[in-house]
Design an enzyme around this catalytic site. Sequence first.
Site, PDB file in Angstrom:
ATOM      1  N   TRP A 162      -3.729  -1.837  -1.281  1.00 40.64           N
ATOM      2  CA  TRP A 162      -3.640  -3.042  -2.130  1.00 40.64           C
ATOM      3  C   TRP A 162      -4.036  -4.080  -0.962  1.00 40.64           C
ATOM      4  O   TRP A 162      -3.420  -4.375  -0.357  1.00 40.64           O
ATOM      5  CB  TRP A 162      -2.216  -3.065  -2.789  1.00 40.64           C
ATOM      6  CG  TRP A 162      -2.306  -4.397  -3.679  1.00 40.64           C
ATOM      7  CD1 TRP A 162      -2.055  -5.552  -3.159  1.00 40.64           C
ATOM      8  CD2 TRP A 162      -2.760  -4.291  -4.776  1.00 40.64           C
ATOM      9  NE1 TRP A 162      -2.245  -6.445  -4.189  1.00 40.64           N
ATOM     10  CE2 TRP A 162      -2.638  -5.920  -5.236  1.00 40.64           C
ATOM     11  CE3 TRP A 162      -2.967  -3.423  -5.900  1.00 40.64           C
ATOM     12  CZ2 TRP A 162      -2.680  -6.222  -6.562  1.00 40.64           C
ATOM     13  CZ3 TRP A 162      -3.163  -3.892  -7.062  1.00 40.64           C
ATOM     14  CH2 TRP A 162      -3.161  -5.217  -7.493  1.00 40.64           C
ATOM     15  N   ASN A 210       0.954   0.186   6.180  1.00 46.27           N
ATOM     16  CA  ASN A 210       1.268  -0.687   5.011  1.00 46.27           C
ATOM     17  C   ASN A 210       2.045  -1.765   5.498  1.00 46.27           C
ATOM     18  O   ASN A 210       2.936  -1.766   6.165  1.00 46.27           O
ATOM     19  CB  ASN A 210       2.325  -0.047   4.049  1.00 46.27           C
ATOM     20  CG  ASN A 210       2.848  -0.900   2.930  1.00 46.27           C
ATOM     21  OD1 ASN A 210       2.266  -1.826   2.677  1.00 46.27           O
ATOM     22  ND2 ASN A 210       3.972  -0.698   2.615  1.00 46.27           N
ATOM     23  N   GLY A 211       1.718  -3.086   5.273  1.00 51.77           N
ATOM     24  CA  GLY A 211       2.563  -4.131   5.727  1.00 51.77           C
ATOM     25  C   GLY A 211       1.264  -5.340   6.237  1.00 51.77           C
ATOM     26  O   GLY A 211       0.169  -5.281   5.805  1.00 51.77           O
ATOM     27  N   GLU A 229       7.590 -13.261 -25.206  1.00 55.30           N
ATOM     28  CA  GLU A 229       6.705 -12.167 -24.935  1.00 55.30           C
ATOM     29  C   GLU A 229       7.429 -10.809 -24.766  1.00 55.30           C
ATOM     30  O   GLU A 229       6.652  -9.687 -25.073  1.00 55.30           O
ATOM     31  CB  GLU A 229       5.627 -12.480 -23.864  1.00 55.30           C
ATOM     32  CG  GLU A 229       6.149 -12.520 -22.581  1.00 55.30           C
ATOM     33  CD  GLU A 229       5.005 -12.548 -21.760  1.00 55.30           C
ATOM     34  OE1 GLU A 229       3.941 -12.199 -21.892  1.00 55.30           O
ATOM     35  OE2 GLU A 229       5.038 -13.198 -20.407  1.00 55.30           O
ATOM     36  N   GLU A 261       7.651 -21.752 -18.721  1.00 52.69           N
ATOM     37  CA  GLU A 261       7.524 -20.463 -18.239  1.00 52.69           C
ATOM     38  C   GLU A 261       8.559 -19.467 -18.768  1.00 52.69           C
ATOM     39  O   GLU A 261       8.459 -18.326 -19.435  1.00 52.69           O
ATOM     40  CB  GLU A 261       7.503 -20.363 -16.987  1.00 52.69           C
ATOM     41  CG  GLU A 261       7.614 -18.986 -15.988  1.00 52.69           C
ATOM     42  CD  GLU A 261       6.352 -18.080 -16.517  1.00 52.69           C
ATOM     43  OE1 GLU A 261       5.377 -18.448 -17.312  1.00 52.69           O
ATOM     44  OE2 GLU A 261       6.512 -16.969 -16.308  1.00 52.69           O
ATOM     45  N   LYS A 291       8.443 -15.985 -21.118  1.00 52.20           N
ATOM     46  CA  LYS A 291       9.086 -14.794 -20.882  1.00 52.20           C
ATOM     47  C   LYS A 291       9.965 -14.219 -21.898  1.00 52.20           C
ATOM     48  O   LYS A 291       9.803 -13.139 -22.440  1.00 52.20           O
ATOM     49  CB  LYS A 291      10.001 -14.886 -19.551  1.00 52.20           C
ATOM     50  CG  LYS A 291       9.375 -15.265 -18.370  1.00 52.20           C
ATOM     51  CD  LYS A 291       8.626 -14.109 -17.810  1.00 52.20           C
ATOM     52  CE  LYS A 291       7.006 -13.945 -18.263  1.00 52.20           C
ATOM     53  NZ  LYS A 291       6.031 -14.850 -17.664  1.00 52.20           N
ATOM     54  N   ARG A 331       1.630   1.980  -6.040  1.00 48.40           N
ATOM     55  CA  ARG A 331       1.596   1.076  -4.802  1.00 48.40           C
ATOM     56  C   ARG A 331       0.391   0.494  -4.474  1.00 48.40           C
ATOM     57  O   ARG A 331       0.372  -0.665  -3.749  1.00 48.40           O
ATOM     58  CB  ARG A 331       2.086   1.696  -3.434  1.00 48.40           C
ATOM     59  CG  ARG A 331       3.606   2.397  -3.768  1.00 48.40           C
ATOM     60  CD  ARG A 331       4.159   2.758  -2.686  1.00 48.40           C
ATOM     61  NE  ARG A 331       4.341   1.832  -1.546  1.00 48.40           N
ATOM     62  CZ  ARG A 331       5.352   1.064  -1.422  1.00 48.40           C
ATOM     63  NH1 ARG A 331       6.328   1.189  -2.180  1.00 48.40           N
ATOM     64  NH2 ARG A 331       5.201   0.109  -0.550  1.00 48.40           N
ATOM     65  N   CYS A 391       0.876  -1.185   0.175  1.00 49.43           N
ATOM     66  CA  CYS A 391       0.098   0.027   0.030  1.00 49.43           C
ATOM     67  C   CYS A 391       0.966   1.116   0.079  1.00 49.43           C
ATOM     68  O   CYS A 391       2.191   1.167   0.226  1.00 49.43           O
ATOM     69  CB  CYS A 391      -0.916  -0.051   1.155  1.00 49.43           C
ATOM     70  SG  CYS A 391      -1.961  -1.233   1.612  1.00 49.43           S
ATOM     71  N   HIS A 394      11.421 -37.257 -30.328  1.00 48.88           N
ATOM     72  CA  HIS A 394      10.192 -37.512 -31.005  1.00 48.88           C
ATOM     73  C   HIS A 394       9.855 -36.503 -32.075  1.00 48.88           C
ATOM     74  O   HIS A 394       8.510 -36.166 -32.326  1.00 48.88           O
ATOM     75  CB  HIS A 394       9.107 -37.660 -30.032  1.00 48.88           C
ATOM     76  CG  HIS A 394       9.150 -38.747 -29.132  1.00 48.88           C
ATOM     77  ND1 HIS A 394       8.959 -40.185 -29.594  1.00 48.88           N
ATOM     78  CD2 HIS A 394       9.810 -38.875 -27.923  1.00 48.88           C
ATOM     79  CE1 HIS A 394       9.341 -40.893 -28.364  1.00 48.88           C
ATOM     80  NE2 HIS A 394       9.595 -40.289 -27.373  1.00 48.88           N
ATOM     81  N   LYS A 412      -1.994  -6.546 -20.010  1.00 45.66           N
ATOM     82  CA  LYS A 412      -1.785  -6.823 -18.620  1.00 45.66           C
ATOM     83  C   LYS A 412      -2.815  -7.804 -18.024  1.00 45.66           C
ATOM     84  O   LYS A 412      -2.624  -8.786 -17.457  1.00 45.66           O
ATOM     85  CB  LYS A 412      -1.435  -5.822 -17.415  1.00 45.66           C
ATOM     86  CG  LYS A 412      -1.037  -6.413 -16.124  1.00 45.66           C
ATOM     87  CD  LYS A 412       0.087  -7.164 -16.123  1.00 45.66           C
ATOM     88  CE  LYS A 412       0.524  -7.667 -14.849  1.00 45.66           C
ATOM     89  NZ  LYS A 412       1.673  -8.505 -14.809  1.00 45.66           N
TER      90      LYS A 412
END
Length: 587
Positions: free
Chosen positions: A74, A100-101, A473, A466, A470, A27, A2, A489, A582
Site C-alpha cells: 500500500w 511494512n511501516g 448511510e 459528518e 455516518k 492490507r 502493507c 430559521h 466505496k
Amino acid sequence: MCGIIGYIGSEKASPILLKGLFNLEYRGYDSAGMATLNNEIIVCKKGAGKIHDINHKLNFLSLEGTIGIAHNRWATHGGVNDINAHPHFDCSKAIAIVHNGIIENHRELKEALSEHKFESETDSEILAHLIEEELKKGFSFEDAFVNAILKLDGNYAVLAIKAGEEKILAARKGSPLVVGVTDHGIFLSSDIPSFLEWTKKVVYLHDYDIVIAERGGIRIYNLIEGQVSRPIDTVEWDAEQIKKGGFDHYMLKEILDQTETIYRAIQQDIDVVNKIIDEIRKAYGIFFVGCGSSYHACLAGSYLFSKIAETHINVVLASEFENYEHFLRENTLVFAVSQSGETADVLEAVRAAKRSGSKVIGIVNRMGSSLTRESDEFLLMNAGPEICVLSTKTYTSQVALMILLAYALIGRYEEGIQKLKGLYMDIYNLTSRSMREHLKKLAEMLVHKEHIYLIGRGLQFTTALEAALKIKEVSYIHAEAFAGGELKHGPLALIEDGTPVIVFVGEDDEKKILSNANEVKARGGYIIGVSAERHDIFDYWIKVPEGGDLNPIVQIIPMQILAYKLAVLKGLDPDKPRNLAKSVTVI
Ligand code: AGP
C-alpha cells in the site's frame, strides 16, 4: 499499511507465499513481489498491480527454493510501479528485504550512503543497503541486520534474506509481525490469516524483537530486554475474523485503527509540505473540493484555516464545482480531497481546474490513483486500505492533514505535529470498550427513532454534518445536521416531544450552542450532549476531551461508533450499506 510474509522450512516456498499474499490482500494491493533463495542465490519476481494479475504475468510459482519472502504494497513513499514494488535489494543483489511501516529518517540515511546505487523511490530500500554496508565492515548477517535496524527512526516490520544464508531475519517496531509454527517450517507475517490454513500455532512478537528463523526453529532477541522467549499460543479466530482484527466488521476495526492512522497521516515529506505552503501563499483564491465525508473534511479545513491561519478558503462540493469554473485563474489553487482518488465528481473538478491553468493539490489515500496522477502535488493520508464503504479513519486522516497544513501555514508545523501525536490516548479512550458500551446504550434508545437531528457551531457544525452522514448511510435512519444558529430559521418546527437532538459543544461556542439546545429542550426535544463537561440540559452525555482545533477528530469518533452500533442493532451489514459503493466513479 502493507502485507509481508516469509517462510523457511521443508516445503517449496513460492506456493505458500503466494497463498499468503492473497490472504493479506486486504492490507494493500498496489503491487506485489516475492524473492526465494535457491541454490545459494536469490531469485525475485515483482510488479505493480493486483496480485492475481502480477502472478498471471510473472508466475510466482516458478520460483524455486524453500526459503522466501513476499510483500503486497500500500504505497506511502514512491509511486505504484514495478521498481517500487518490494522486495528491495542491496547493490550486489545478495540481500533482499520486505518492509511494512514508515522509515522517517530514510533521506538522511540515504545521503550517508551516497556511493550506493538506489533503484526505487521508496523509504524501504535503504534497509538492504544499510545491511550491505554493515556486512562490508565484517559483521555477520545477523549483526549487520541488527546494526541496520538500530539506525532506523519510525516504524517497521522487516524480513531479510541473504544469498548463501539459510535463514530469515526479522524485526518489528510499531508495525505488526507474528510467527506461525508448523512441523514443516516457520512463517513470519504481518498477520495470521496469511498462514492460518497451515497452522493455528502463533508466537506474538513485541516491539524491538529480532527474530532469527532457521530450519530448526526460531531464536528471539529483544533490543531492550536481550535474549527472550515468547510463548506459543493457539489462535481461536477464523481467517475472516482475523482480517477484521477479531471484530465482526471492518468498520469497527477501522474506527479503532485511528489511534495508529492519525500518527501515520502526519508522516509527511516536509519538502512537499513546504512546496504546498508556498503555493498557498502565492495563490489568489483557494478552493477545497470534495464529496461526502471528504467534503466535510474540506469544510472543517476551511474553519481551521480561518481560525488558525486567518486564511479564506472557498469550499465547494465537487459535483457543484462547474458553477465556479469561471472564477478559476492560473493563480487559483484547488485542493482536491478524495480517499479513493477515483471519485468522478472530484476528477471532473480537477480537470476543470487544469483547463483553467490552476494548480491542483491532491489529498488522497491511494497512491497511483487518478488523483495522484492528475495533481501537481499531493499528500498521502497513509491510512491504509479502508475496506468498509463508510469513511471513518480516512476522514480523520484528512482532517489531521488540514490541521497540519493550517499550522504549517503560520510557521508552527512542529506544534501541529505534536498536537496530533498527542491524540493517541484520547482516541484510545474514545474507542475503549466502556465507551462502546455507553454508545450501545444510546443506540438502543435511538434505533427505532424515525429522525435524529444534530447541531453544532463552527468546527462542531462540520462534525454534526459528518456524524449525520455516518448515521444515515449505515443505519438508514434519517439524520440531519443544522448549524445551531439556523434552528430558529425553520428546522425548529421539526422538534416534537422526545425528538433526539445530538448537540456538539466546543469551548469557543459553548454558550451559544447550549442556548440553541435550550430552544430544542423547550419544545420537548431529547438532548444528547457531546462535550468535555456535563451540562444540566443534557438527557444523555457523551464525554469527550476538549480538543479545541482537534475537535473534528475527537468528537466524530463516538459518532462513528454510534452509527456502527445502530446498524448492528438493526441487523444490517455496516461494511456494505445498501445502494452505496466505496468509490463513486460515475458522475
Ligand atoms: C462517506 O462515508 C462515504 N463513503 C462517501 O460519502 C465518500 O466520502 C464519498 O463518496 C467520497 O469518496 P472519496 O473520498 O473516495 O472521494
